[in-house]
Design a protein around this motif. Structure first.
Motif, mmCIF file in Angstrom:
data_model
loop_
_atom_site.group_PDB
_atom_site.id
_atom_site.type_symbol
_atom_site.label_atom_id
_atom_site.label_comp_id
_atom_site.label_asym_id
_atom_site.label_seq_id
_atom_site.Cartn_x
_atom_site.Cartn_y
_atom_site.Cartn_z
ATOM 1 N N TYR A 1 -23.738 -90.654 29.919
ATOM 2 C CA TYR A 1 -23.340 -90.258 28.511
ATOM 3 C C TYR A 1 -23.277 -91.939 27.746
ATOM 4 C CZ TYR A 1 -18.158 -91.511 27.409
ATOM 5 O OH TYR A 1 -17.700 -92.291 27.328
ATOM 6 N N ILE A 2 -24.020 -92.290 27.126
ATOM 7 C CA ILE A 2 -24.771 -93.344 26.086
ATOM 8 C C ILE A 2 -23.603 -93.504 25.239
ATOM 9 C CG2 ILE A 2 -26.344 -94.566 24.616
ATOM 10 C CD1 ILE A 2 -28.453 -93.291 26.241
ATOM 11 N N PRO A 3 -23.049 -94.549 25.156
ATOM 12 C CA PRO A 3 -21.743 -94.321 23.952
ATOM 13 C C PRO A 3 -22.342 -95.118 22.623
ATOM 14 C CG PRO A 3 -21.494 -96.275 25.987
ATOM 15 C CD PRO A 3 -22.652 -95.980 26.159
ATOM 16 N N ASN A 4 -21.668 -94.388 21.520
ATOM 17 C CA ASN A 4 -22.494 -94.323 20.364
ATOM 18 C C ASN A 4 -21.836 -95.690 19.865
ATOM 19 O OD1 ASN A 4 -23.026 -91.885 19.959
ATOM 20 N ND2 ASN A 4 -21.214 -91.059 19.028
ATOM 21 N N PHE A 5 -20.942 -96.576 20.479
ATOM 22 C CA PHE A 5 -20.675 -97.344 19.612
ATOM 23 C C PHE A 5 -21.681 -98.963 19.697
ATOM 24 C CE2 PHE A 5 -18.436 -97.537 23.348
ATOM 25 C CZ PHE A 5 -18.048 -98.919 24.186
ATOM 26 N N LEU A 6 -22.268 -98.578 21.168
ATOM 27 C CA LEU A 6 -22.914 -99.369 21.677
ATOM 28 C C LEU A 6 -24.084 -99.560 21.740
ATOM 29 C CD1 LEU A 6 -23.485 -100.616 24.816
ATOM 30 C CD2 LEU A 6 -25.397 -99.094 24.434
ATOM 31 N N ILE A 7 -24.857 -98.378 20.373
ATOM 32 C CA ILE A 7 -25.811 -98.281 19.402
ATOM 33 C C ILE A 7 -26.200 -98.641 18.395
ATOM 34 C CG2 ILE A 7 -27.571 -96.448 18.552
ATOM 35 C CD1 ILE A 7 -27.241 -94.916 21.261
ATOM 36 N N ARG B 1 -36.870 -103.236 38.819
ATOM 37 C CA ARG B 1 -35.082 -103.498 38.444
ATOM 38 C C ARG B 1 -34.591 -102.022 38.801
ATOM 39 N NH1 ARG B 1 -33.780 -109.314 36.436
ATOM 40 N NH2 ARG B 1 -34.901 -108.262 34.730
ATOM 41 N N TYR B 2 -33.671 -101.077 39.082
ATOM 42 C CA TYR B 2 -33.634 -100.559 38.669
ATOM 43 C C TYR B 2 -31.437 -99.125 38.694
ATOM 44 C CZ TYR B 2 -38.032 -98.103 40.465
ATOM 45 O OH TYR B 2 -39.642 -97.954 39.822
ATOM 46 N N LEU B 3 -31.587 -99.055 37.798
ATOM 47 C CA LEU B 3 -29.676 -99.195 38.195
ATOM 48 C C LEU B 3 -29.917 -97.513 37.797
ATOM 49 C CD1 LEU B 3 -29.608 -100.835 34.209
ATOM 50 C CD2 LEU B 3 -28.501 -102.377 36.923
ATOM 51 N N ILE B 4 -28.894 -97.416 39.013
ATOM 52 C CA ILE B 4 -27.646 -96.051 38.754
ATOM 53 C C ILE B 4 -26.892 -95.866 39.124
ATOM 54 C CG2 ILE B 4 -29.893 -95.033 41.120
ATOM 55 C CD1 ILE B 4 -27.717 -95.226 42.674
ATOM 56 N N ALA C 1 -22.477 -94.072 34.889
ATOM 57 C CA ALA C 1 -23.710 -93.691 34.309
ATOM 58 C C ALA C 1 -23.819 -94.514 32.893
ATOM 59 C CB ALA C 1 -23.947 -92.280 34.631
ATOM 60 N N ILE C 2 -22.722 -93.827 32.760
ATOM 61 C CA ILE C 2 -22.224 -94.842 31.003
ATOM 62 C C ILE C 2 -23.132 -96.566 31.134
ATOM 63 C CG2 ILE C 2 -20.849 -95.386 29.727
ATOM 64 C CD1 ILE C 2 -19.488 -93.162 30.471
ATOM 65 N N LEU C 3 -22.727 -97.725 32.529
ATOM 66 C CA LEU C 3 -22.844 -98.871 31.668
ATOM 67 C C LEU C 3 -24.175 -98.360 31.944
ATOM 68 C CD1 LEU C 3 -19.848 -100.144 33.844
ATOM 69 C CD2 LEU C 3 -20.222 -100.847 31.616
ATOM 70 N N SER C 4 -24.993 -97.859 33.613
ATOM 71 C CA SER C 4 -26.075 -98.112 34.013
ATOM 72 C C SER C 4 -27.218 -97.721 32.360
ATOM 73 C CB SER C 4 -26.751 -97.133 34.696
ATOM 74 O OG SER C 4 -25.827 -97.156 35.327
ATOM 75 N N MET C 5 -27.002 -96.230 31.765
ATOM 76 C CA MET C 5 -28.043 -96.571 30.555
ATOM 77 C C MET C 5 -27.569 -97.557 29.043
ATOM 78 S SD MET C 5 -27.674 -92.434 30.198
ATOM 79 C CE MET C 5 -26.139 -92.027 30.174
#
Length: 215
Positions: free
Chosen positions: A136-142, A104-107, A113-117
């Motif tokens: 980018y990867i949201p800081n709050f997500l991590i 399964r791939y996300l593009i 891109a933010i949501l895919s990562m």
């Protein structure tokens, strides 16, 4: 819980009974639509199941999955809802179509891109690969979400060298994080702005095809 998103699913024109196929979940940028992403991987339509997912919010001449207050600061209720809806799409598609769950791939581009990562970090080894373009990867997500290991997930990270929205510093920081956590990362800086160049399209299709053939 059913997803509230409109999706278009392209299944290979010729399918073999009992065979499972790799799947691409394609997420557009804000102001775009699912057709932009489906056309991006048109040459793969006979090899992959392709799922174009349209955001449920309107934005200019297109759609969005969530709205932003400012950079890195989305409307959290909308962001969280988009994550929940996208997780539902992935599960529903896997159950309904002949999807190989190990491929399964996300593009995604920009917001996609933010949501895919983000989804990859939430699903971990359930995602084989990610193509993230100008995001980018949201800081709050991590910090706030129950993220999982990416040690089985490969990433193709594309960045526009002259992107005025997400400068190259953002791409470099994302690459640095992913190299510490993902199984493998390919990071390419293209001579482009906030856009998907023709070279990016060629490279991402080649990367997806090769990656899906690797066990």
């Amino acid at each position: 819980m059913a997803s509230t998103y409109i999706t278009e699913v392209r299944v290979p024109s010729t399918t073999a009974e009992g065979k499972k196929y790799p799947v691409i979940f394609a997420l557009h940028g804000i102001g775009y639509n699912e057709q932009d992403m489906i056309s991006l991987v048109e040459e793969l339509h006979d090899e992959f199941i392709v799922v174009g997912i349209r955001g449920n919010l309107t934005y200019e001449n297109g759609y969005a999955y969530y709205y932003l207050k400012n950079y890195g600061n989305p409307e959290r209720e909308l962001f969280d809802s988009s994550i929940e809806n996208l997780l539902n799409v992935i599960e529903e598609t896997t159950n309904q179509y002949p999807v190989d769950p190990s491929k399964r791939y996300l593009i995604g581009f920009s917001q996609g891109a933010i949501l895919s990562m983000s989804l990859a970090l939430l699903l971990g080894e359930k995602i084989k690969g990610v193509v993230a373009m100008n995001g980018y990867i949201p800081n709050f997500l991590i910090e706030e979400f129950p993220i999982k290991s990416l040690n089985q997930t490969d990433v193709f990270l594309a960045q526009g060298g002259s992107d005025p929205i997400f400068p190259i510093k953002i791409g470099n920081e994302t690459d640095e994080y992913l190299r510490k956590h993902a199984h493998a990362v390919k990071y390419v800086i293209y001579p482009a702005g906030h856009e998907i160049s023709a070279d990016t399209q060629v490279d991402l299709c080649r990367w997806l095809r090769i990656n899906a053939k690797n066990e």
